[in-house]
Design a protein around this motif. Structure first.
Motif, PDB file in Angstrom:
ATOM      1  N   LEU B 131      62.534 -11.840 -62.284  1.00 43.45           N
ATOM      2  CA  LEU B 131      63.735 -12.547 -62.735  1.00 43.45           C
ATOM      3  C   LEU B 131      64.865 -11.566 -63.048  1.00 43.45           C
ATOM      4  O   LEU B 131      66.033 -11.876 -62.874  1.00 43.45           O
ATOM      5  N   LEU B 132      64.499 -10.375 -63.509  1.00 39.08           N
ATOM      6  CA  LEU B 132      65.517  -9.376 -63.843  1.00 39.08           C
ATOM      7  C   LEU B 132      66.044  -8.705 -62.576  1.00 39.08           C
ATOM      8  O   LEU B 132      67.235  -8.358 -62.483  1.00 39.08           O
ATOM      9  N   ALA B 133      65.141  -8.511 -61.593  1.00 37.65           N
ATOM     10  CA  ALA B 133      65.544  -7.839 -60.352  1.00 37.65           C
ATOM     11  C   ALA B 133      66.608  -8.651 -59.628  1.00 37.65           C
ATOM     12  O   ALA B 133      67.481  -8.097 -58.963  1.00 37.65           O
ATOM     13  N   PHE B 138      71.520  -8.523 -57.160  1.00 35.30           N
ATOM     14  CA  PHE B 138      72.657  -9.310 -56.680  1.00 35.30           C
ATOM     15  C   PHE B 138      73.979  -8.577 -56.935  1.00 35.30           C
ATOM     16  O   PHE B 138      74.864  -8.548 -56.088  1.00 35.30           O
ATOM     17  N   LEU B 139      74.091  -7.975 -58.117  1.00 37.47           N
ATOM     18  CA  LEU B 139      75.339  -7.299 -58.465  1.00 37.47           C
ATOM     19  C   LEU B 139      75.431  -5.901 -57.852  1.00 37.47           C
ATOM     20  O   LEU B 139      76.516  -5.443 -57.511  1.00 37.47           O
ATOM     21  N   LEU B 270      68.625  -7.844 -50.750  1.00 35.62           N
ATOM     22  CA  LEU B 270      68.316  -8.421 -52.056  1.00 35.62           C
ATOM     23  C   LEU B 270      66.831  -8.747 -52.141  1.00 35.62           C
ATOM     24  O   LEU B 270      66.175  -8.484 -53.154  1.00 35.62           O
ATOM     25  N   MET B 271      66.295  -9.311 -51.034  1.00 42.74           N
ATOM     26  CA  MET B 271      64.869  -9.644 -51.067  1.00 42.74           C
ATOM     27  C   MET B 271      64.018  -8.391 -51.201  1.00 42.74           C
ATOM     28  O   MET B 271      63.012  -8.383 -51.905  1.00 42.74           O
ATOM     29  N   ALA B 272      64.427  -7.307 -50.530  1.00 44.60           N
ATOM     30  CA  ALA B 272      63.687  -6.043 -50.655  1.00 44.60           C
ATOM     31  C   ALA B 272      63.710  -5.575 -52.105  1.00 44.60           C
ATOM     32  O   ALA B 272      62.701  -5.112 -52.649  1.00 44.60           O
ATOM     33  N   PHE B 273      64.870  -5.732 -52.740  1.00 44.50           N
ATOM     34  CA  PHE B 273      64.997  -5.305 -54.135  1.00 44.50           C
ATOM     35  C   PHE B 273      64.108  -6.163 -55.038  1.00 44.50           C
ATOM     36  O   PHE B 273      63.386  -5.654 -55.899  1.00 44.50           O
ATOM     37  N   ALA B 280      57.102  -3.501 -59.456  1.00 47.17           N
ATOM     38  CA  ALA B 280      57.434  -2.822 -60.717  1.00 47.17           C
ATOM     39  C   ALA B 280      56.918  -3.644 -61.896  1.00 47.17           C
ATOM     40  O   ALA B 280      56.460  -3.081 -62.904  1.00 47.17           O
ATOM     41  N   GLY B 281      56.963  -4.973 -61.750  1.00 51.13           N
ATOM     42  CA  GLY B 281      56.460  -5.836 -62.811  1.00 51.13           C
ATOM     43  C   GLY B 281      54.962  -5.689 -63.000  1.00 51.13           C
ATOM     44  O   GLY B 281      54.466  -5.592 -64.131  1.00 51.13           O
ATOM     45  N   ALA B 282      54.227  -5.666 -61.876  1.00 56.01           N
ATOM     46  CA  ALA B 282      52.775  -5.484 -61.982  1.00 56.01           C
ATOM     47  C   ALA B 282      52.453  -4.142 -62.622  1.00 56.01           C
ATOM     48  O   ALA B 282      51.594  -4.043 -63.504  1.00 56.01           O
ATOM     49  N   GLY B 283      53.175  -3.096 -62.185  1.00 56.99           N
ATOM     50  CA  GLY B 283      52.961  -1.764 -62.761  1.00 56.99           C
ATOM     51  C   GLY B 283      53.259  -1.758 -64.254  1.00 56.99           C
ATOM     52  O   GLY B 283      52.499  -1.201 -65.051  1.00 56.99           O
TER      53      GLY B 283
END
Lengths: 439, 412
Positions: B131-133, B138-139, B270-273, B280-283
């Motif tokens: 949700l943060l990514a 986007f920005l 954006l999807m790659a990000f 990163a979330g799982a980590g």
């Protein structure tokens, strides 16, 4: 291989006592295995985890020098070892003291990882050290899990022996709450009643706890807080913040900064000419700040853990031994380090074992007066030493020497500075287990 | 020719076709899953037991400690996802600490406020980072190159300062947040503590003693972590091999051409990000689990240097390869946590804070001599071996005598 398997099986079944009998090997230990107990061989290892790099490296190196001095004294005599009944040369419980040192880099995660190595790879029986509360807290949480004793060194946050306290951690240094209690009466005495004060504080846990404690005890005495202004940790230019201080309304400015922040903020307050309109107070002084701001600290009040000019036999003996070894007077970080090692060693000698729960019980509720800070009590309820707090004042530049930038102007006794077990930070403290409850 | 090779190579290996089959299978998903599972389960054994042999042998503490493999995997999974962004899509983000740290805090707070379940906490971490990514990506993706890097860095630092100071009511600020600060610690399905070792668990279940070495005496938490690690690698593999991954690669090589053939480049970037944010979330969630009862601190999770560490891990291990970033994480954390504590005997010199210098040296050497990182170096070595013993040599040359291979191998 086989012995280990038996131990594992036994451990899993919860027959810790059986494991102890087998694990002891030599049959000399009367307690089960716990943490790094028993200590095998004729050496015992202490872990000194101090900042050797980063913002507090200078304090950290002071600590390390004092730790090495303590090891030297424990093995060969000298310093407090000659003065304490509990201690004698020849190591701790006749085991030669060796040490491992690590670099916390003034970072809690690094400190924790470095302590993990000391415990798991080097077999340290006790860990001590650190500058900054977050570093102390992260290490003592680990030590509680690993059943290894942790002796805090320089940590002033209320949380260390408050909300984040652990059974395996002890702190001798005073905290923000005690600073507030000690400083408030002296400030009121010095500057009069009904004063307006302005707090400028480093915007993180230590800063906010000092802000709250100062507010609580000053307002209790009728002072009034004009405003409390946060500054980000690591600010190098404080002049914009100094411009915001309302000169007409403010009588006393509290600079709640430590280390490099204080070294920058004290001169900035003087550069802005604030000292013409108000009094400046630094609730917790440290060596780095006093050195860096030495031109400006004339008359600036604050508290310290201790100062080498404190005159009693233990204070003098330590100062003399340190001066002989290093050529300079010790900072309070050095005294805390030396004292932590000696108090642990003495507790082991009294307990006649390295078994951590017994050593901890030996320290709990112990009243002592042999660490150079007058009489103190390591309380059982929160493992915080109730002790006198020293209030110091910066010396005028012409009176300063290399060793003396501050002079002790007062001592707030421990009954005034202290607090009950159900009050202040102690109210939030739950110490956790000794680790031998199942036996 | 094929027959020649068979008789030649047969002197060294029993069945050269095996090598061929392995080379051919290298890209199949099942192969990737099996190899990564074996590799991750062997990691504690290699790091603690095998390297630990030297502790007694030469008196240098080269062995890892229990807990190190979990920490390595936490960072390794982030690096695998980060590689999708840097290695394939060509986006250099300096803000992954924000995603990693936010996930660690989200998982930690969930573990104390809701339920101390590791699986759910890691899921919460994944959701938080994803949700943060989205908004950060986007920005930031509207700008490219340096501006993209600086924007992501800024978002990370904003979160860092919030967690350190004003957000202390939530994060406990500088004193550090303790995840899974519940009696008993993290428990899977409320029954098995993750700190239990497998042999303890086995003993509890069967009453029999399971003989394991120190390092293989892995905890339940590590097995869970390793399974998530395998899932992460397989997912990354599938993404890379899919047409979607092909477009990401194409964007990395030439963004304009992809735009010319009518693709929405912004959307793919954006999807790659966001995808890298999932990793990163799982980590971050695993990091929180590895710190159960200990400390999650802004300096170790949200600070911009942590973002830099991810870049170094990825580049060190090998940009643009699946396993590379994981290898990079192993080397990075090993130097940071084990080499750091080594005292060289005789001269009694402790490496201590010089570890960053050593890491820098390793980084410079690897990048200078093996632009494809450690994985690139290893796989070119592997190709040489396959070339030597396999029937279908990639270059089309016949197999060379053993001496030749060794010589050229040595030059590398």
């Amino acid at each position: 291989m086989e012995r280990r398997d038996v131990l594992k099986g036994a451990g899993a079944a919860g027959i810790a006592g059986l494991a102890g009998c087998i694990g002891g090997g030599g049959g000399s230990s009367e307690y089960p295995e716990l943490g790094n107990y028993p200590v095998e061989g004729d050496e015992v290892t202490l872990g000194f985890n101090v900042p050797q790099s980063g913002a507090y490296a200078s304090e950290g190196n002071d600590e390390l020098r004092a730790y090495n001095l303590a090891v030297e004294h424990l093995n060969n005599g000298g310093g407090w070892v000659d003065m304490w009944d509990d201690l004698s040369s020849g190591g701790i419980l006749d085991k030669t003291v060796t040490s491992v040192s690590g670099d916390t880099a003034t970072d809690p995660a690094t400190a924790e990882e470095s302590a993990t190595q000391m415990i798991r790879s080097d077999g340290a029986i006790m860990i001590t050290g650190g500058v900054s509360s977050s570093v102390a807290i992260s290490q003592q949480k680990l030590c509680q899990q690993e059943r290894v004793q942790f002796m805090s060194c320089l940590t002033h946050s209320n949380a260390t022996q408050g909300a984040d306290c652990v059974r395996y951690g002890f702190r001798e240094m005073h905290n923000a709450y005690m600073t507030g209690k000690a400083l408030a009466p002296i400030l009121v005495d010095q500057f009069g009643e009904d004063q307006n004060f302005y707090s400028m504080y480093a915007d993180y846990t230590w800063g906010t706890s000092n802000r709250d404690s100062m507010k609580e005890f000053l307002e209790e005495r009728g002072w009034n807080q004009v405003e409390a202004a946060p500054t980000p940790l690591g600010t190098s230019d404080f002049s914009p913040y100094m411009q915001d201080v309302p000169r007409e309304e403010t009588d006393v400015l509290l600079l709640i900064h430590f280390g490099a922040d204080a070294a920058n903020s004290i001169p900035a307050a003087f550069d802005a000419g604030l000292d013409d309109d108000m009094e400046i107070v630094v609730p917790l002084y440290d060596k780095i700040a006093a050195n860096a701001a030495s031109d400006n600290i004339d008359g600036v009040l604050g508290t310290v853990d201790w100062n080498w000019q404190v005159d009693n036999e233990y204070s003098n003996a330590f100062t003399e031994a340190y001066r002989e070894a290093e050529g300079t007077a010790p900072s309070y970080a050095a005294r805390l380090a030396y004292s932590a090692t000696m108090r642990y060693a003495a507790a082991v000698e009294r307990a006649e074992t390295f078994y951590p729960p017994e050593v901890i019980r030996e320290m709990e509720d112990q009243t002592y007066s042999n660490t150079g800070i007058g009489e103190a009590e390591a309380r059982a309820c929160d493992h915080q030493s109730m002790r006198d707090v020293y209030v110091v004042e910066g010396l005028p530049v012409e009176e300063q020497t290399d060793d003396a930038l501050l002079s002790v102007v007062g001592t707030t006794d421990r009954d005034t500075a202290g607090y009950a077990c159900d009050a202040g930070p102690a109210a939030n403290c739950e110490l956790g287990t000794y680790g031998d409850e199942d036996n | 020719m094929s027959d020649d090779a068979r008789t030649d190579g047969g002197t060294a290996t029993a069945d050269p076709n095996l090598v061929d089959r392995l080379v051919a299978a290298k890209h199949s998903e099942r192969f990737v899953a099996v190899v990564s599972l074996v590799g991750l389960l062997a990691m504690p054994f290699l790091l603690i037991d095998v390297l630990g042999v030297f502790d007694d042998l030469i008196g240098v503490g080269l062995g890892g400690f229990v807990g190190l493999p979990t920490l390595i995997l936490a960072f390794g999974i982030v690096a695998v996802g980060y590689n999708l962004l840097l290695g394939y899509t060509g986006l250099l983000s300096f803000g992954h600490a924000a995603l990693f740290g936010a996930a660690a805090y989200a998982a930690g707070i969930f573990s104390n406020e809701v339920v101390a379940s590791p699986v759910l906490a890691i899921l919460v971490g994944v959701v938080a980072a994803t949700l943060l990514a989205w908004p950060i990506g986007f920005l930031s993706i509207r700008r490219s190159g340096v501006y993209f890097a600086v924007l992501t860095l800024t978002f990370g630092q904003m979160l860092y300062f919030y967690a350190f100071g004003p957000g202390a009511w939530l994060t406990n600020g500088d004193d550090g947040y303790t995840p899974f600060a519940v009696p008993g610690g993290a428990e899977i399905a409320g029954a098995v503590p993750t700190s239990d070792s497998l042999s303890d668990l086995f003993f509890d279940l069967t009453g029999l003693t399971l003989t394991l070495t120190d390092g293989l005496d892995v905890t339940v938490g590590y097995v869970l972590t390793a399974l998530i690690g395998v899932a992460a690698i397989v997912t990354a593999h599938r993404i890379i091999k899919s047409p979607y991954g092909l477009i990401l690669k194409a964007i990395g090589q030439n963004e304009q051409r992809v735009a010319f053939i009518g693709m929405d480049v912004f959307r793919y970037k954006l999807m790659a990000f966001v995808l890298s944010g999932v990793f990163a979330g799982a980590g971050g969630g695993i990091y929180a689990l590895s710190k159960a009862g200990l400390t999650v601190h802004p300096n170790a999770t949200l600070y911009w240097i942590v973002s830099g560490d991810f870049v170094i891990m990825t580049a060190l291990g090998g940009v643009g390869s699946l396993a590379g970033p994981l290898l990079g994480a192993v080397v990075f954390e090993y130097i940071a946590l084990v080499v750091q504590g080594i005292t060289i005997p005789i001269i009694d010199f402790q490496i201590g804070s010089l570890w960053r210098l050593l890491l820098g040296l390793a980084f410079v050497l690897v990048v200078a001599f093996f632009p494809d990182g450690i994985y690139g170096a290893l796989s070119s070595l592997g190709e040489r071996i396959a070339e030597r013993f396999g029937t279908e040599s990639p270059t089309g040359d016949g197999p060379r005598p053993v001496e030749d291979v060794e010589e050229t191998g040595g030059d590398d």
